[in-house]
Design an enzyme around this catalytic site. Sequence first.
Site, PDB file in Angstrom:
ATOM      1  N   VAL A  27       0.834  -1.202   0.000  1.00 37.73           N
ATOM      2  CA  VAL A  27       0.000   0.000   0.000  1.00 37.73           C
ATOM      3  C   VAL A  27       0.872   1.258   0.000  1.00 37.73           C
ATOM      4  O   VAL A  27       0.713   2.136  -0.849  1.00 37.73           O
ATOM      5  CB  VAL A  27      -0.958  -0.007   1.215  1.00 37.73           C
TER       6      VAL A  27
ATOM      7  N   VAL B 190       1.501   0.599   7.911  1.00 40.68           N
ATOM      8  CA  VAL B 190       2.212  -0.617   8.309  1.00 40.68           C
ATOM      9  C   VAL B 190       1.242  -1.800   8.325  1.00 40.68           C
ATOM     10  O   VAL B 190       0.023  -1.629   8.238  1.00 40.68           O
ATOM     11  CB  VAL B 190       2.893  -0.452   9.697  1.00 40.68           C
TER      12      VAL B 190
ATOM     13  N   THR C 175      -1.042  -4.916   9.529  1.00 39.03           N
ATOM     14  CA  THR C 175      -1.942  -5.146  10.672  1.00 39.03           C
ATOM     15  C   THR C 175      -2.493  -6.576  10.569  1.00 39.03           C
ATOM     16  O   THR C 175      -3.693  -6.777  10.390  1.00 39.03           O
ATOM     17  CB  THR C 175      -3.116  -4.138  10.640  1.00 39.03           C
TER      18      THR C 175
ATOM     19  N   GLU D  35      -7.398   2.534   2.443  1.00 34.04           N
ATOM     20  CA  GLU D  35      -7.032   2.347   1.035  1.00 34.04           C
ATOM     21  C   GLU D  35      -7.880   1.224   0.439  1.00 34.04           C
ATOM     22  O   GLU D  35      -8.025   0.176   1.033  1.00 34.04           O
ATOM     23  CB  GLU D  35      -5.540   2.006   0.937  1.00 34.04           C
TER      24      GLU D  35
ATOM     25  N   GLU E  22      -4.589  -5.404  -5.409  1.00 36.47           N
ATOM     26  CA  GLU E  22      -3.297  -5.741  -5.989  1.00 36.47           C
ATOM     27  C   GLU E  22      -3.482  -6.211  -7.429  1.00 36.47           C
ATOM     28  O   GLU E  22      -4.503  -6.790  -7.789  1.00 36.47           O
ATOM     29  CB  GLU E  22      -2.599  -6.790  -5.127  1.00 36.47           C
TER      30      GLU E  22
ATOM     31  N   LYS F 212     -14.128   0.557   5.813  1.00 36.18           N
ATOM     32  CA  LYS F 212     -13.075  -0.245   5.165  1.00 36.18           C
ATOM     33  C   LYS F 212     -13.282  -1.736   5.455  1.00 36.18           C
ATOM     34  O   LYS F 212     -13.258  -2.574   4.545  1.00 36.18           O
ATOM     35  CB  LYS F 212     -11.701   0.221   5.650  1.00 36.18           C
TER      36      LYS F 212
ATOM     37  N   CYS G 129      -5.755  -9.578   2.970  1.00 34.59           N
ATOM     38  CA  CYS G 129      -6.729  -8.760   3.705  1.00 34.59           C
ATOM     39  C   CYS G 129      -8.115  -9.351   3.925  1.00 34.59           C
ATOM     40  O   CYS G 129      -8.670  -9.182   5.009  1.00 34.59           O
ATOM     41  CB  CYS G 129      -6.844  -7.404   3.041  1.00 34.59           C
TER      42      CYS G 129
END
Length: 464
Positions: free
Chosen positions: A14, A91, A93, A162, A166, A222, A278
């Site tokens: 990201v 970063v 998570t 975000e 990908e 999100k 994610c």
Amino acid sequence: MKIKNICCIGAGYVGGPTMAVIAQKCPKVKVTVVDINEQRIQFWNDPDVNKIPIYEPGLAEIVKEVRGRNLFFSTDVEKAIDESDMIFISVNTPTKTYGIGKGMAADLKWIELCARQIAEVSKSDKIVIEKSTLPVRTAAALKDILDSTGNGVKFQILSNPEFLAEGTAVEDLRNPDRVLVGGDIETEEGREAMDALVDIYASWVPREKILTTNVWSSELSKLTANAFLAQRVSSINAISELCEKTEADVNEVAKAVGMDSRVGPKFLKASVGFGGSCFQKDILNLVYIARSFNLKEVADYWEQVIIMNNHQKRRFAANMVRAMHNTVADKKIVILGWAFKKDTNDTRESAAIYVADYLLNEQAKIIVYDPKVTEEQIYSDLDYLGSRSGNANRQAVTVVNDPVQACEEAHAVAVLTEWDEFKNLNWKMVYDKMLKPAFLFDGRRLLKKENIEGFNFYSLGSVN
Ligand code: NAD
Ligand code: UGA
């Protein structure tokens, strides 16, 4: 408030692409991306732009244009924090692997470290932006840390999740469906900070696509967006299993359902299971949050999306074994595609890892070909599961550079990532090289029966 210096903590999938696009679109803003991973920063700074650590179509070209102009990569986190007016925290998570919430909650230790470092280093007021995906109400914890320094420095905390995917990151960043900015809309300072961030995006995103909300709505949107997307994949995957029993074809069903404008055609592609860093982690996190508020039905509802996905990966592998006369021991099985989707070198939670692991438990010999994933990554993914000790994975799995050659004397081929090149593979030559009967399993509905002759062909979501 005019922003001159941006710092982004985290030079990953990201942070890297997002900052490259901001730097390209805002040439007057200096953007510094920092990371504690020295090797990653070294790759970002490699004179050969093709060696940057993340493969995304179009990214190397942007880096070539802006690196050294107003985009910089560095390991000097403190200096970059000190010099910036605006700090993105981007970063990792991941799901917690220890303690309370193990296997469910998001691990926020890296986020907290960033907040403490920002608090310690900052000598001037700053806007701090949550770019990482975070549990709703994380901003309250960040505020608590940042407001406790006692040195008079003021921080505004914004949430700016975000939504890039990908493989299409550059296109998604250049032309997003929406940009979400959550902040303290109740106060003047909060609104000013939000405006400053909106102005950055407005350099290239139409204002009507930039949505401002309160910080909690932004954080929760999100997680919800990812949950909805993953839910669609699990829904169509559930139907794929029913198709295999009823002679319906999942592609035809998806098309018929998706043509309803209320449903829409996207994200209805049946697959061997969704992967990526994610979807699973964010849904588990959502489930965990719901449970923590005692919302059992809410938690169970979303958990089912993950249960279905795990089932899909397992049943695909089990079907392979069943089709091959109930044994794959010592059989040579070629896996085409290891990345979790095409056009990325990312393998996190890729379905291929789990299918390979299942087949290895059945003592198959596995050959892997992926156009962008390295050999070390493949072994590291398998080792991470901990299913086998010593170098057993290296003994049973071979990684190759030539997909056709790999099929020499193979019993079966499984297509697990939808790379375009697999569509156009010389399937006739593959067939000729394989042992007969030659089994071909399509976990992505990539291949058309008329283009492949001779194979015992199994295509997910239809009767063959
Ligand atoms: P990543 O693992 O690729 O990158 C994170 C980077 O942060 C790593 O390079 C790590 O070394 C660095 N880092 C960790 N702690 C640090 C610290 N204290 N100081 C400096 N650097 C530090 O992760 P990613 O895929 O870029 O994801 C980042 C966040 O964005 C996650 O919360 C993820 O959920 C979210 N997200 C990811 C995607 C995606 O497509 N990958 C899309 C949207 C949102
Ligand atoms: C996803 C979301 O699409 C992004 O909006 C989000 O920002 C990102 O997660 C994140 O938060 O990390 P990503 O995981 O990169 O992006 O890729 P997707 O295109 O969403 O694909 C996820 C998985 O679902 C892949 O394994 C893909 O093959 C699978 N998938 C997707 C299907 O099986 N069928 C589909 O119809 C769509």
